[in-house]
Write a protein that holds these residues in place. Structure first.
Motif, short mmCIF file in Angstrom:
data_model
loop_
_atom_site.label_atom_id
_atom_site.label_comp_id
_atom_site.label_asym_id
_atom_site.label_seq_id
_atom_site.Cartn_x
_atom_site.Cartn_y
_atom_site.Cartn_z
N GLY A 320 0.78 -1.23 0.00
CA GLY A 320 0.00 0.00 0.00
C GLY A 320 0.81 1.28 0.00
N GLU A 321 2.12 1.17 -0.13
CA GLU A 321 2.96 2.36 -0.19
C GLU A 321 2.85 3.01 -1.57
N GLU A 322 3.00 4.30 -1.61
CA GLU A 322 3.04 5.02 -2.89
C GLU A 322 4.48 5.06 -3.37
N VAL A 323 4.78 4.27 -4.36
CA VAL A 323 6.14 4.17 -4.90
C VAL A 323 6.07 4.31 -6.42
N PRO A 324 7.12 4.82 -7.03
CA PRO A 324 7.13 4.94 -8.50
C PRO A 324 7.14 3.57 -9.15
N ALA A 325 6.44 3.47 -10.27
CA ALA A 325 6.42 2.20 -11.01
C ALA A 325 7.79 1.97 -11.65
N LEU A 326 8.35 0.79 -11.43
CA LEU A 326 9.65 0.44 -11.98
C LEU A 326 9.52 -0.83 -12.82
N PRO A 327 10.39 -0.99 -13.82
CA PRO A 327 10.30 -2.18 -14.66
C PRO A 327 10.59 -3.45 -13.87
N ARG A 328 9.87 -4.50 -14.19
CA ARG A 328 10.10 -5.78 -13.52
C ARG A 328 11.12 -6.64 -14.26
N ARG A 329 11.49 -6.21 -15.45
CA ARG A 329 12.50 -6.92 -16.24
C ARG A 329 13.72 -6.01 -16.37
N ILE A 330 14.86 -6.46 -15.84
CA ILE A 330 16.10 -5.69 -15.90
C ILE A 330 16.96 -6.26 -17.02
N ASP A 331 17.40 -5.40 -17.94
CA ASP A 331 18.23 -5.85 -19.05
C ASP A 331 19.71 -5.81 -18.67
N PRO A 332 20.44 -6.88 -18.96
CA PRO A 332 21.89 -6.88 -18.72
C PRO A 332 22.60 -6.14 -19.85
N SER A 333 23.90 -5.95 -19.72
CA SER A 333 24.67 -5.24 -20.74
C SER A 333 26.01 -5.93 -20.95
N LEU A 334 26.56 -5.76 -22.14
CA LEU A 334 27.85 -6.34 -22.49
C LEU A 334 28.98 -5.38 -22.12
N VAL A 335 29.99 -5.88 -21.43
CA VAL A 335 31.17 -5.11 -21.08
C VAL A 335 32.37 -5.72 -21.82
N ILE A 336 32.87 -5.01 -22.79
CA ILE A 336 33.96 -5.54 -23.63
C ILE A 336 35.30 -5.15 -23.04
N ARG A 337 36.10 -6.18 -22.77
CA ARG A 337 37.46 -5.94 -22.26
C ARG A 337 38.44 -6.68 -23.19
N GLU A 338 39.47 -7.28 -22.63
CA GLU A 338 40.56 -7.76 -23.48
C GLU A 338 40.60 -9.27 -23.66
N SER A 339 39.59 -10.00 -23.17
CA SER A 339 39.64 -11.46 -23.29
C SER A 339 39.02 -11.98 -24.58
N THR A 340 38.56 -11.07 -25.44
CA THR A 340 38.00 -11.47 -26.73
C THR A 340 38.67 -10.66 -27.83
N ARG A 341 38.72 -11.23 -29.02
CA ARG A 341 39.28 -10.51 -30.17
C ARG A 341 38.60 -10.97 -31.44
N ALA A 342 38.71 -10.15 -32.49
CA ALA A 342 38.17 -10.51 -33.79
C ALA A 342 39.12 -11.43 -34.52
N LEU A 343 38.59 -12.37 -35.27
CA LEU A 343 39.42 -13.28 -36.07
C LEU A 343 39.79 -12.64 -37.40
#
Length: 343
Positions: A320-343
């Motif tokens: 019953g609290e008045e709170v802002p509506a927030l998404p129930r689905r959180i999207d992850p994100s890709l963090v590119i560092r040095e363990s991958t490379r293009a062939l």
């Protein structure tokens, strides 16, 4: 009339006899005004016929405001569930609520029941449930969970949803989207033989990530190598290297979490292979140590703080609290560092 087997009747038994959900039984017990008179009468008749005695859950939730939230967690030793717990605790505190945590034994329905009873005995107003294993999600359906309850964690991917029968509000991170980002990143870099190191088969996260890895490869018309399996630990990642290296033409591995990626990189290095020159590796979670791996790890970031805020917001809205509506689905994100490379 007692329940089957001579055991004490449960809220589930009342719901079955009355032809309603267990949430409706809970509302009748707590004298909710949202129940139609005929439904209330049917539930009360079932209670009388079965001799059902409301549990401490129902009694405690009928009390006044304590501004306290209970949190049940099954796996407090793993980074993901523990981070969800911390995020929820912070969100509750910022909203002016205290929190009490109960760690349950994995796979034990009795431990879950004891946890619910203990927390409600602390006069909590609602529950946040963090349960990552599919068997435990299914077992929750046998418990008399209160109406003010939110399931916090991961959203299922193509592996299905073992919690669909619970009818609980759910807030989570899209695991399939994260796996898709990881595999697509490797495809974009020209990799065509991509192995997978999966987490435990009974974890919803592991199932969703593996299913999406398979789906993306199939959609690209590429072969799907046999997946290796681990227990989320670096030791498991180290041991899995031998199996993964049996894949002909392997140039990249999508690891189910960062800790297993760490062990895998160690094992590959011990075999004289270079990361990423010989094999690219992508992890999952973006743990604080991942930028300090050698090489720094490309991984999938999960925003557990936002997850905790959103989950607690849903629970507070139920209360019953008045709170802002927030998404129930959180999207992850890709963090590119040095363990991958293009062939």
């Amino acid at each position: 009339m007692p329940a089957e087997g001579g055991r004490a009747a449960s809220m589930r038994d009342v719901a079955r006899l009355a032809g309603v959900s267990h949430q409706t039984v809970s509302r009748v017990i707590n004298d909710s005004p949202r129940i139609r008179p005929e439904t209330r009468a049917r539930v009360q008749a079932a209670i009388a016929e079965l001799g059902y005695r409301p549990s401490a859950v129902a009694r405690a939730l009928a009390h006044g405001r304590s501004r306290r939230i209970g949190m049940i967690i099954e796996s407090s030793s793993h980074y993901g569930p523990l981070s969800m717990l911390r995020g929820s605790e912070v969100a509750a505190r910022n909203a002016g609520y205290s929190s009490t945590t109960y760690t349950v034994t994995p796979g034990s329905s009795e431990s879950f029941r004891e946890g619910v009873e203990f927390l409600v005995g602390q006069d909590v107003e609602g529950l946040v449930v963090i349960v990552p294993r599919t068997e435990s999600l299914e077992a929750l359906g046998e418990l008399d969970l209160p109406e003010s309850c939110v399931l916090l964690g991961s959203l299922p991917g193509r592996a299905g949803d073992p919690a669909r029968h619970l009818g609980l509000p759910r807030v989570g991170i899209d695991q399939a989207a994260g796996a898709r980002l990881a595999v697509q990143h490797l495809l974009d870099q020209g990799h065509r033989v991509i192995g997978h190191l999966s987490g435990p088969a009974d974890w919803l996260d592991a199932q969703a990530r593996q299913a999406e890895w398979r789906y993306v490869l199939e959609q690209a018309g590429l072969p799907v190598p046999p997946a290796a399996h681990g227990d989320w630990s670096p030791d498991a990642g180290y041991a899995a290297a031998e199996q993964l290296l049996q894949v002909p033409g392997l140039t990249a591995v999508f690891a189910g979490n960062d800790q297993m990626a760490l062990g895998l990189i160690h094992a590959l290095s011990d075999r004289g292979l270079r990361i990423p020159e010989d094999i690219s590796v992508v992890g999952f979670d973006d743990i604080p140590e991942s930028p300090h791996f050698r090489p720094p790890l490309t991984t999938i970031h999960q925003d557990f703080e936002s997850l905790g805020v959103a989950g607690v917001a849903v629970l507070l809205a139920i209360l019953g609290e008045e709170v802002p509506a927030l998404p129930r689905r959180i999207d992850p994100s890709l963090v590119i560092r040095e363990s991958t490379r293009a062939l």
